[in-house]
Design an enzyme around this catalytic site. Structure first.
Site, PDB file in Angstrom:
ATOM      1  N   LYS A 142      -5.928   4.606   8.377  1.00  0.00           N
ATOM      2  CA  LYS A 142      -4.799   5.376   7.838  1.00  0.00           C
ATOM      3  C   LYS A 142      -5.090   6.876   7.834  1.00  0.00           C
ATOM      4  O   LYS A 142      -4.192   7.687   8.081  1.00  0.00           O
ATOM      5  CB  LYS A 142      -4.464   4.882   6.434  1.00  0.00           C
ATOM      6  CG  LYS A 142      -3.896   3.470   6.443  1.00  0.00           C
ATOM      7  CD  LYS A 142      -3.494   2.990   5.065  1.00  0.00           C
ATOM      8  CE  LYS A 142      -2.854   1.617   5.160  1.00  0.00           C
ATOM      9  NZ  LYS A 142      -2.384   1.116   3.851  1.00  0.00           N
ATOM     10  N   SER A 144       0.779  -1.237   0.000  1.00  0.00           N
ATOM     11  CA  SER A 144       0.000   0.000   0.000  1.00  0.00           C
ATOM     12  C   SER A 144       0.812   1.290   0.000  1.00  0.00           C
ATOM     13  O   SER A 144       0.259   2.368  -0.142  1.00  0.00           O
ATOM     14  CB  SER A 144      -0.966   0.018   1.190  1.00  0.00           C
ATOM     15  OG  SER A 144      -0.261   0.068   2.413  1.00  0.00           O
TER      16      SER A 144
END
Length: 364
Positions: free
Chosen positions: A302, A257
């Site tokens: 996140k 990611s």
């Protein structure tokens, strides 16, 4: 004993029993929470995250932070009380255990898979950034992994360069499976390869490997839930040779990611000026060799982690936008990106201060 006292005592004992049961009863869930964020333009552990040699680099400013998620380990067994607390907590997310560790995957297997994905994301980030800069990169298809006990075991090896299958040139990893599955299980397929050792020696000597060999393998039948097809038991990937050295120094991180933020960090260091204009930008997203940005897991965690560190803007994969926008941390602007070009365009607006037309994430 008065009835009221007896009722209160019974209720108290019942509550204690329920709490004890909640602590003792395991539930099939795992927990995700915000992890560390690291500025790809800065240092981590006392050394630069991005180290480039053999090419002129430029001073940068601001932040291009990659973000992470913490998860409970594969062998951790959450109890009911922890699960309820996680569901109620704003900064945590409780998910089915199989979401993070499918098919009974062990902690060791998950760590290995994450390490491989992280390594591949670094390679793709380098390629995507250099393509944006029109810097040529040599690429070829390789054997990425060989399944133990498969027909390819001891016949092909990780790192072998696949030049052709049955005489048909291979240009992309997907070509390998297409050519193999033209066969029926039990039929022979011929791989034309450059052995990994020969390829490594050629790269070390800065020459092109020319010695090839043909390897005949008898295919087997697939054993998954899909339609039966011919397989040899390998996964194909891509390897590259770069015209100068790009090293990404970041330990204890896994998964794919961070690809987008690595690519942007590399691009920033190889171009004059500052991509961010000194602003604090964070983000996430996988990236392929062509600069396409893909979705990731745990985006809600996140964004929280990024905002807690001071991020003002968050580059968000388009497919994650709806989920992220449902609970956006105050003061954080979510920007939708499909490609590295989208991200570079958004950063241009951010550093100029013209943010009215930024492609922001919205709730569907």
């Amino acid at each position: 004993m008065p009835r009221r006292t007896a009722t209160m005592l019974a209720s108290t004992l019942m509550l204690i029993a329920l709490l004890c049961a909640g602590v003792l009863i395991p539930v099939p869930y795992a927990e995700m929470s915000p992890g560390p964020t690291v500025n790809t333009l800065g240092e981590h552990g006392g050394e630069p995250v991005l180290q480039i040699s053999g090419r002129k680099t430029y001073a940068t400013s601001g932040h291009l932070n990659m973000t992470t998620v913490r998860v409970t380990s594969a062998d951790y067994r959450m109890n009911l009380v922890e699960a309820v607390y996680g569901w109620l907590a704003h900064d945590n997310k409780v998910v089915p255990h199989d979401t993070l560790y499918p098919d009974g995957k062990t902690e060791e297997e998950s760590t290995q898979e994450n390490a491989e994905e992280f390594s591949q994301s670094q390679e793709s980030a380098k390629v995507a950034a250099l393509k944006e800069l029109d810097v040529p990169v040599q690429s070829w298809v390789i054997v990425s992994t060989v399944v133990k006990g498969s027909p390819a075991e001891d016949r092909l090896h990780a790192g072998d360069v696949i030049k052709a299958v049955d005489g048909t040139a291979v240009k992309e990893p997907a070509d390998v499976a297409k050519l193999v599955t033209k066969h029926k299980p039990g039929e022979d397929v011929v791989f034309t390869i450059v052995p990994a050792k020969e390829q490594a020696a050629a790269e070390k000597a800065n020459r092109t490997a020319t010695r090839t060999q043909d390897v005949k393998i008898t295919t087997a039948a697939s054993d998954d839930s899909g339609e039966k097809r011919a397989i040899v038991g390998i996964s194909a990937g891509t390897d590259h040779t770069f015209p100068f050295a790009i090293d990404i120094k970041l330990a204890d991180v896994g998964g794919p990611s961070a690809g987008l933020m690595f690519a942007l960090g590399i691009y920033d260091k190889l171009t004059p000026g500052s991509l961010t204009g000194g602003k604090f930008v964070a983000g996430t997203g996988t990236i392929d060799d062509n600069g396409k940005v893909g979705p990731i897991g745990g985006v809600e965690m996140k964004t929280v982690g990024a905002r807690d560190k001071g991020a003002q803007y968050f580059l968000t994969p388009a497919d994650n936008c709806a989920a992220a926008a449902k609970d956006t941390p105050s003061g954080l602007t979510l920007i939708k990106v499909n490609t590295i070009d989208d991200a570079l365009g958004a950063l241009k607006d951010i550093r100029s201060g013209d943010t009215a037309d930024l492609p922001k994430c919205t709730v569907k």
